[in-house]
Design a protein around this motif. Structure first.
Motif, PDB file in Angstrom:
ATOM      1  N   ARG A 187       5.029   3.683 -17.386  1.00  0.00           N
ATOM      2  CA  ARG A 187       3.987   3.548 -16.366  1.00  0.00           C
ATOM      3  C   ARG A 187       4.596   3.828 -15.008  1.00  0.00           C
ATOM      4  O   ARG A 187       5.672   3.320 -14.692  1.00  0.00           O
ATOM      5  CB  ARG A 187       3.412   2.137 -16.390  1.00  0.00           C
ATOM      6  N   LYS A 188       3.889   4.599 -14.194  1.00  0.00           N
ATOM      7  CA  LYS A 188       4.298   4.857 -12.822  1.00  0.00           C
ATOM      8  C   LYS A 188       3.184   4.402 -11.893  1.00  0.00           C
ATOM      9  O   LYS A 188       2.007   4.664 -12.137  1.00  0.00           O
ATOM     10  CB  LYS A 188       4.580   6.358 -12.590  1.00  0.00           C
ATOM     11  N   VAL A 189       3.568   3.704 -10.841  1.00  0.00           N
ATOM     12  CA  VAL A 189       2.589   3.125  -9.927  1.00  0.00           C
ATOM     13  C   VAL A 189       2.890   3.601  -8.520  1.00  0.00           C
ATOM     14  O   VAL A 189       4.039   3.576  -8.073  1.00  0.00           O
ATOM     15  CB  VAL A 189       2.656   1.575  -9.977  1.00  0.00           C
ATOM     16  N   LYS A 190       1.851   4.033  -7.809  1.00  0.00           N
ATOM     17  CA  LYS A 190       2.038   4.485  -6.427  1.00  0.00           C
ATOM     18  C   LYS A 190       2.279   3.280  -5.518  1.00  0.00           C
ATOM     19  O   LYS A 190       1.617   2.251  -5.635  1.00  0.00           O
ATOM     20  CB  LYS A 190       0.813   5.254  -5.940  1.00  0.00           C
ATOM     21  N   TYR A 191       3.230   3.439  -4.633  1.00  0.00           N
ATOM     22  CA  TYR A 191       3.553   2.396  -3.661  1.00  0.00           C
ATOM     23  C   TYR A 191       2.297   2.001  -2.880  1.00  0.00           C
ATOM     24  O   TYR A 191       2.044   0.823  -2.657  1.00  0.00           O
ATOM     25  CB  TYR A 191       4.661   2.880  -2.727  1.00  0.00           C
ATOM     26  N   ALA A 192       1.509   2.996  -2.486  1.00  0.00           N
ATOM     27  CA  ALA A 192       0.300   2.736  -1.697  1.00  0.00           C
ATOM     28  C   ALA A 192      -0.683   1.850  -2.471  1.00  0.00           C
ATOM     29  O   ALA A 192      -1.339   0.985  -1.881  1.00  0.00           O
ATOM     30  CB  ALA A 192      -0.370   4.053  -1.299  1.00  0.00           C
ATOM     31  N   ASP A 193      -0.777   2.040  -3.787  1.00  0.00           N
ATOM     32  CA  ASP A 193      -1.685   1.217  -4.594  1.00  0.00           C
ATOM     33  C   ASP A 193      -1.199  -0.228  -4.675  1.00  0.00           C
ATOM     34  O   ASP A 193      -2.006  -1.160  -4.676  1.00  0.00           O
ATOM     35  CB  ASP A 193      -1.837   1.802  -5.998  1.00  0.00           C
ATOM     36  N   ILE A 194       0.107  -0.408  -4.732  1.00  0.00           N
ATOM     37  CA  ILE A 194       0.656  -1.767  -4.746  1.00  0.00           C
ATOM     38  C   ILE A 194       0.375  -2.445  -3.406  1.00  0.00           C
ATOM     39  O   ILE A 194      -0.019  -3.611  -3.357  1.00  0.00           O
ATOM     40  CB  ILE A 194       2.167  -1.752  -5.051  1.00  0.00           C
TER      41      ILE A 194
END
Length: 98
Positions: free
Chosen positions: A62-69
């Motif tokens: 899984r990869k998560v965008k910093y902006a979404d966090i």
């Protein structure tokens, strides 16, 4: 604003804290995401699986965008402040004196 940023970075370093610069478009691992939210990796993965934070799959990772966090973190803060406002109003209404 750049000077203020530099002062903040130097203050954190002076306090013995680690400072990490992350580009806004960066994609993070689940471990890095959990670290940003100060929660365990399994708890972070549960947030992803529950649809609370969007993510993409790169193979089986899984990869998560910093902006979404950051968006999720800001929503948490807003929700907490709203709850505190409600509790404060209830305290005043009941005359608890807090």
């Amino acid at each position: 604003s750049a000077l203020r940023f530099l002062v903040d970075v130097l203050t954190e370093l002076g306090d013995g804290n680690t400072v990490k610069l992350v580009p806004i478009h960066a994609e993070l691992t689940t471990q890095e995401g959990g670290d940003l939210l100060n929660i365990s990796r399994p708890t972070f993965v549960k947030l992803l699986d529950d649809g609370m934070i969007p993510f993409t799959l790169a193979g089986n990772r899984r990869k998560v965008k910093y902006a979404d966090i950051q968006t999720y973190k800001e929503k948490l803060e807003t929700d907490r402040l709203a709850s505190l406002e409600k509790l404060s109003a209830l305290d005043q209404e009941l005359g608890l004196g807090y």
